[in-house]
Design an enzyme around this catalytic site. Sequence first.
Site, PDB file in Angstrom:
ATOM      1  N   SER A  97       1.126  -1.340  -0.307  1.00  0.00           N
ATOM      2  CA  SER A  97       0.210  -0.182   0.038  1.00  0.00           C
ATOM      3  C   SER A  97       1.182   1.403  -0.175  1.00  0.00           C
ATOM      4  CB  SER A  97      -0.690  -0.050   1.027  1.00  0.00           C
ATOM      5  OG  SER A  97      -2.083   1.237   0.994  1.00  0.00           O
ATOM      6  N   TYR A 110      -1.788  -1.461  10.489  1.00  0.00           N
ATOM      7  CA  TYR A 110      -2.094  -1.554   8.715  1.00  0.00           C
ATOM      8  C   TYR A 110      -0.957  -0.758   7.967  1.00  0.00           C
ATOM      9  CZ  TYR A 110      -4.225  -0.966   4.229  1.00  0.00           C
ATOM     10  OH  TYR A 110      -4.349  -1.212   2.902  1.00  0.00           O
TER      11      TYR A 110
END
Length: 206
Positions: A97, A110
Site C-alpha cells: 500500500s 495497518y
Amino acid sequence: MTAARIEEIGRRAIQFEGDIAEPDFCEEVVKGTLDAFGRIDILVNNAGEQHEVNGVEDLEPEGVERIFRTNIFGFFYLTKATLPHLKSGAAIINTTSIQAYDPSPHLMAYACTKAAILNFTRSLAKELAEKKIRVNAVAPGPIWTPLIPTTFKPEELKTFGDKTLFKRPGQPVEVAPAYLFLATEADSSFVTGQVLHVNGGQGMMS
C-alpha cells in the site's frame, strides 16, 4: 460476486471460507485448488484488514495482533503452503500500500503491516530468483473498495482520494492491470522484487 462474474465469462472459480491467518486453512486452500485445477501458477496475497485509531495510545494488543495475523502472517502461511507446487515461470504478487511509504497515524498498525509486506516481497524475490519464480508487489493508493466505507467515518469519505493528483479515489478496475502485468510471464519475465504504484500520483506529493 467476483466468482459469479468469472463463471459468466465461461471460466471456473472455487471459493473457500476460513481464516487466512491459520496455517491449516492455507493448506486447505492450496489442496483444494490443486484438486480442482491440478496446478498453481500464480499466487496473489491480497487479504487485509484495517482499523482506525487516534494514535499509538489507542492501539490495543488484540487489535494489533489481529491486523498483523491477517495482513502479514497470512502471507507467510499461504506462500509457504503454495511454494512446493510452483514451477519455473510462476509468479507471486503481494498487495502492499501507499501506507508503506507514507503512513497515516490513524492507520498505524495497518501501515506497519504494509511496510512488512514490502520487505517480505524483496526478501522472497531474492530467495526464489534461482527457481525462476518472480515475486513483486502492487501498492495501491486510495482505491474505492468495500473496505473503505466500513473503515472510515462518513465525513472522511467525502474527501477520500483528494490527495491524489486527480483529486479522486481510484477504482478496482484501475488497479487490476498492474496485477495482470505482473502475473503474465511474457510481459514481466525480467521483473522481480519490484513494486507497482497505482496511487493517482499521490506518492509524488508526499
